[in-house]
Design a protein around this motif. Structure first.
Motif, mmCIF file in Angstrom:
data_model
loop_
_atom_site.group_PDB
_atom_site.id
_atom_site.type_symbol
_atom_site.label_atom_id
_atom_site.label_comp_id
_atom_site.label_asym_id
_atom_site.label_seq_id
_atom_site.Cartn_x
_atom_site.Cartn_y
_atom_site.Cartn_z
ATOM 1 N N HIS A 291 -10.775 1.773 -7.855
ATOM 2 C CA HIS A 291 -9.741 0.765 -7.601
ATOM 3 C C HIS A 291 -8.836 1.124 -6.421
ATOM 4 O O HIS A 291 -7.861 0.417 -6.148
ATOM 5 C CB HIS A 291 -8.907 0.549 -8.862
ATOM 6 C CG HIS A 291 -9.682 -0.089 -9.978
ATOM 7 N ND1 HIS A 291 -9.901 -1.444 -10.049
ATOM 8 C CD2 HIS A 291 -10.305 0.457 -11.046
ATOM 9 C CE1 HIS A 291 -10.619 -1.710 -11.135
ATOM 10 N NE2 HIS A 291 -10.877 -0.577 -11.745
ATOM 11 N N GLY A 292 -9.153 2.214 -5.737
ATOM 12 C CA GLY A 292 -8.406 2.566 -4.530
ATOM 13 C C GLY A 292 -6.946 2.902 -4.773
ATOM 14 O O GLY A 292 -6.058 2.363 -4.114
ATOM 15 N N THR A 293 -6.693 3.818 -5.699
ATOM 16 C CA THR A 293 -5.312 4.192 -6.017
ATOM 17 C C THR A 293 -4.780 5.299 -5.113
ATOM 18 O O THR A 293 -3.580 5.544 -5.084
ATOM 19 C CB THR A 293 -5.216 4.655 -7.478
ATOM 20 O OG1 THR A 293 -6.087 5.789 -7.682
ATOM 21 C CG2 THR A 293 -5.639 3.544 -8.425
ATOM 22 N N ALA A 294 -5.662 5.958 -4.375
ATOM 23 C CA ALA A 294 -5.223 7.049 -3.501
ATOM 24 C C ALA A 294 -4.385 6.505 -2.342
ATOM 25 O O ALA A 294 -4.589 5.381 -1.864
ATOM 26 C CB ALA A 294 -6.430 7.810 -2.957
ATOM 27 N N GLU A 295 -3.485 7.300 -1.884
ATOM 28 C CA GLU A 295 -2.581 6.885 -0.796
ATOM 29 C C GLU A 295 -3.353 6.753 0.514
ATOM 30 O O GLU A 295 -4.211 7.572 0.850
ATOM 31 C CB GLU A 295 -1.459 7.916 -0.642
ATOM 32 C CG GLU A 295 -0.390 7.507 0.351
ATOM 33 C CD GLU A 295 0.756 8.505 0.422
ATOM 34 O OE1 GLU A 295 1.646 8.317 1.271
ATOM 35 O OE2 GLU A 295 0.744 9.458 -0.378
ATOM 36 N N ASP A 296 -3.078 5.665 1.242
ATOM 37 C CA ASP A 296 -3.646 5.414 2.569
ATOM 38 C C ASP A 296 -5.165 5.256 2.578
ATOM 39 O O ASP A 296 -5.808 5.460 3.613
ATOM 40 C CB ASP A 296 -3.260 6.545 3.546
ATOM 41 C CG ASP A 296 -1.778 6.545 3.860
ATOM 42 O OD1 ASP A 296 -1.152 5.475 3.766
ATOM 43 O OD2 ASP A 296 -1.253 7.633 4.182
ATOM 44 N N CYS A 297 -5.730 4.904 1.448
ATOM 45 C CA CYS A 297 -7.182 4.708 1.442
ATOM 46 C C CYS A 297 -7.527 3.332 2.009
ATOM 47 O O CYS A 297 -6.693 2.431 2.069
ATOM 48 C CB CYS A 297 -7.754 4.859 0.030
ATOM 49 S SG CYS A 297 -7.159 3.634 -1.148
#
Length: 865
Positions: free
Chosen positions: A341-347
């Motif tokens: 779900h793309g929770t990482a920062e700046d992904c």
């Protein structure tokens, strides 16, 4: 408390419990400990991951993951149907329902989870079920016999499987999901939209963003409907709750073990309960040290291994697990891995979406190019490779990893590019390095041997293809010759067998097997792999090598698959479908009337297909020749829907009617279909002709597709619109009619000559060395000097084509096979029955389940298949 041999008591015997027993045995602990298992269900551990396959014909015995020989060999005291009722931790004693009392030195809780049922009025009414155990499925199957509509509360993994099961039982099926999309945990909005479209096209009704407020019941107390949170009502007479699960921790609560605020037995990194060092918890009942309750089987397996290692005084810890999953839900591939779900920062997201094809692929990429995770819906072929690259920078661009073959630059990225620490099998936490060691150090030379050695591929099976590629690559790197033979009967590939048959004019399977088969197979009967493969080769070359051109002549008949054996497609209830050829989709009114009259007279279900034909379903085997006779009299012939051969050549209306058309696409489609009809090939062939660049016939999704231009025709090859879509590649452009036919002749015969068995042109084009460029060199530029031979082979096929239906109805010997029972030829199959639906009929599935499952069914003693 035991005083002699130390005792391990396992409460619960599901998949995780069974893995724990295997881990004990591997470490020798079953030889030094007494092991007692208390199992609540009436059967030993079975594959809950594949639970829905019961409705596809697998029996409870087929689903078992417990080998009785293993239990006996290790002296395990397994007691099914006898759950633990109480635990006295001070006395270290467990009491079972039967009254059995067992003292323990170590207690392991593997009690799993229970289905969550929303607290709505009438949730326990007659007709309400959960979807968790084999017993649940048996109850649903029985109740469905008198039901017409079913609704599933919950659109997650099990919910979709339950809905598919209800549909398979013949019920109109609904899915009610409170979240705004299906599978909200695994997929995002885009993935949910692709999944929704595909599932709705299957005939299931989906209601998202609404909850169940009340189960409506009739005067007798049985379910009659559901009232939803938006005020609407849904008529249904069967409800399945599949709204998630909760840890089954009541036994732990009762004996004073610490549990989490939202449930789950609190454990440390060794899966030891924080309350009592002699008690462990594994699987869905455990609240792991990282604060999660894991609902997947793979983390449970890791926990089982951790406890067994701890008891053996080995260092081991469970600190978390990979939640990647790959599933096939209602026939749709769905996968998610890593930070989906793309929770990482700046992904960043790289997305490919094709709503028409039901495809959605998203990769989550870090700023430095690291692959963080992804979601795949509709095509999860690359799941194994992508998951293994998660956490690293792939050696190719992210765009090339999600674009379908043919839509971008070709990518040769396989398992050999993965690092050794990449996890290949997430279910059993097996890394690439472990698989390589199985080959190099443990001398494993086959996938089954590697599976046995490492446990990779033994649970969900999604990694088996990658596993095979790794095993072969490692063997080749070690200088070991990899057996690429067709099967256990032939050491040659299909391509090599084709060349042998052509060069030596071999017309008999038995002759080929006796002269060129493996030594141990000579004089035998062959196998289910080589018989249809060789049968197809002989059929495709029949005019050239002097063999019979009819697949039911002589020995050829015994080589055919079920469909070819009866020149019709076998359907779900044992009936057959009849599909006459309608070249180019063009049909005169008189012929339409004939089809309607035949369907009416024989009581057949009719449907217009995507290939611009009319299918007639529900024919009993003894009715097939009667139906064919009427069709042949009206000028029809076999449409070869049953064979690995040309199916259809679709067309738009072209320049004759369409104001955009620039060529006569209907005429060309008819010409091509009549030319290539009956051509046997490694897999089915589909084609289409579009009259202009608007591409209404969808030619670029076909094995060979033709698009009209102002100067002639463009030829595209290697397309596929099925489970793994692929855009066709442009082979040549602005061709005249003669040039077009000549290139298609060459292309098809080169494919038939060099493809593997059951290999579509799309896969063949990606596999063959040199890919499209090589095929273009051979077919267009004659780089191998074989084009004259390819054209001659096709000319022989065209000249010797005969309609299989017409020849069959005029041959008493062939007609004799069209009976349900060989010793009672006038007896129709009683299981083949139908019920009305929407002014037509459909299979009587409850009768089918009754008739096929029991060992002492109605056919026993009366007739023999």
């Amino acid at each position: 408390m035991s005083t002699d041999t130390p005792t391990i008591v396992l409460i619960g015997h599901g998949m995780v419990g069974q893995r724990f027993l295997e881990a004990l045995a591997e470490r020798g602990l079953t030889a030094t400990h007494r092991v007692v298992v208390l199992c609540e269900e009436p059967r030993p551990a079975y594959d809950r991951v594949q639970l829905t396959s019961y409705f596809s014909g697998r029996t409870p015995g087929d689903l078992s993951v417990t080998d009785p020989a293993f239990i006996e060999a290790h002296g395990i005291d397994l007691r099914v149907g006898d759950p633990a009722l109480a635990v006295d931790r001070e006395a270290r004693r467990v009491t079972a329902r039967s009254g059995l009392v067992v003292d323990y030195d170590v207690l392991v809780l593997a009690t799993g989870s229970y289905p969550f049922v929303p607290p709505v009025p009438n949730k326990d009414a007659e007709g309400c079920f959960v979807y968790r155990t084999i017993e649940d499925l048996l109850a649903i199957e029985e109740y469905a016999k008198n039901s017409t509509t079913g609704a599933v509360v919950g659109g997650g993994l099990l919910g979709l499987e339950a809905a598919g099961a209800l549909k398979g039982l013949g019920l109109t099926s609904h899915i009610v999901e409170f979240a705004p999309r299906l599978m909200p945990v695994q997929v995002d909005e885009g993935g949910g939209a692709a999944l929704l479209r595909t599932i709705e096209e299957m005939g299931l009704s989906v209601h998202t963003g609404v909850g169940t407020q009340e189960i409506v019941v009739g005067e007798g107390g049985a379910v009659t409907g559901m009232r939803l949170s938006d005020g609407s009502e849904l008529a249904t007479d069967l409800v399945v709750f599949s709204a998630g699960v909760r840890p089954r921790d009541q036994l732990a609560r009762d004996c004073g073990l610490d549990v989490g605020e939202r449930g789950g037995i609190t454990v440390d990194e060794q899966c030891r309960t924080v309350t009592d060092p002699r008690v462990f918890a594994i699987g869905e009942c455990a609240l792991a040290a990282d604060g999660r309750v894991y609902g997947l089987v793979a983390p449970g397996y890791e926990q089982a291994e951790t406890v067994a290692a701890t008891l053996a005084a080995d260092e081991s810890a469970f600190t978390g697990a990979d939640l990647s999953t790959k599933l096939k839900l209602l026939g749709v591939d769905v996968a998610s891995f890593g930070d989906a779900h793309g929770t990482a920062e700046d992904c960043l997201d790289v997305v490919y979406s094709d709503s028409r094809a039901g495809l959605y692929k998203k990769l989550v990429i870090g700023r430095d190019g690291t692959l963080l995770g992804g979601i795949l819906v509709g095509d999860a072929e690359a799941y194994g490779t992508l998951k293994a690259f998660t956490g690293s920078v792939p050696p190719v661009s992210p765009e090339s990893l999600v674009l379908p073959a043919g839509a971008g630059a070709p990518v040769q990225l396989g398992p050999s590019a993965l690092p050794d620490d990449a996890i290949i099998c997430s279910c059993n936490n097996v890394r690439k390095g472990t698989i390589r060691e199985a080959v190099t150090e443990h001398r494993c030379t086959t996938v089954p041997e590697v599976k046995k050695c490492t446990k990779a591929g033994t649970t969900c099976g999604s990694c088996v293809k990658v596993l095979g590629q790794l095993v072969n690559a490692e063997l080749e790197a070690s200088g070991v010759e990899v057996d690429k033979g067709l099967c256990a009967c032939f050491s040659q590939t299909r391509e090599e067998l084709y060349e042998i048959v052509l060069a030596l004019r071999v017309t008999s399977f038995r002759d080929l097997l006796d002269r060129h088969g493996r030594e141990g197979a000579r004089g035998g009967d062959g196998c289910e792999v080589c018989k249809p493969a060789v049968g197809s080769i002989i059929a495709s070359l029949a005019p050239t090598i002097g063999a019979s051109t009819h697949v039911l002549d002589g020995e050829q008949a015994a080589l055919q698959d079920t469909n070819d054996h009866f020149l019709a497609n076998l359907q779900k209830n044992g009936s057959y479908s009849v599909v006459p050829r309608i070249p180019g989709g063009e049909i005169a009114p008189e012929k339409l009337i004939v089809i309607g009259e035949i369907a009416r007279d024989f009581g057949l279900y009719t449907k217009i297909t995507g290939g611009q034909r009319i299918d007639m379903f529900g024919a009993r085997v003894e009715q097939l020749p009667l139906i064919w006779a009427r069709l042949v009299d009206a000028g029809f012939e076999s449409g070869h829907a049953y064979g690995k051969s040309l199916r259809t050549v679709k067309s738009c209306v072209g320049q004759t009617w369409c104001r955009y058309g620039v060529q006569d696409s209907v005429r060309m489609a008819i010409d091509l279909e009549l030319r290539y009809r009956g051509l046997r090939s490694p897999h089915k062939l589909k084609s289409a002709v579009s009259g202009c660049q608007r591409e209404c016939a969808e030619a670029q999704s076909k094995d060979f597709g033709v698009i009209a231009t102002a100067n002639g025709w463009n030829l595209y090859v290697g397309g596929n619109g099925g489970a793994t879509p692929r855009h066709a590649d442009l082979l040549a452009q602005d061709l005249s009619d003669a040039e077009l036919v000549r290139l298609i002749d060459r292309f098809l015969m080169f494919y038939i000559r060099t493809a593997d068995r059951l290999e579509r042109t799309s896969v063949w084009l990606d596999r063959i060395p040199g890919g499209l460029d090589h095929v273009r060199d051979v077919v267009v530029h004659d780089s191998l000097g074989i084009c004259d031979e390819l054209e001659a082979l096709m000319a022989a096929h065209v000249a010797h084509y005969r309609d299989e239906w017409a020849e069959t109805i005029n041959d008493p010997g062939k007609l004799a096979r069209f009976v349900s029972f060989v010793n009672a030829p006038d007896t129709p199959d009683p299981v083949v029955a139908f019920v009305p639906e929407r002014d037509q009929m459909k299979p009587d599935l409850p009768l089918l389940s009754i008739g096929l499952r029991p060992a002492d069914d109605v056919l026993e003693g009366t007739a023999t298949r």
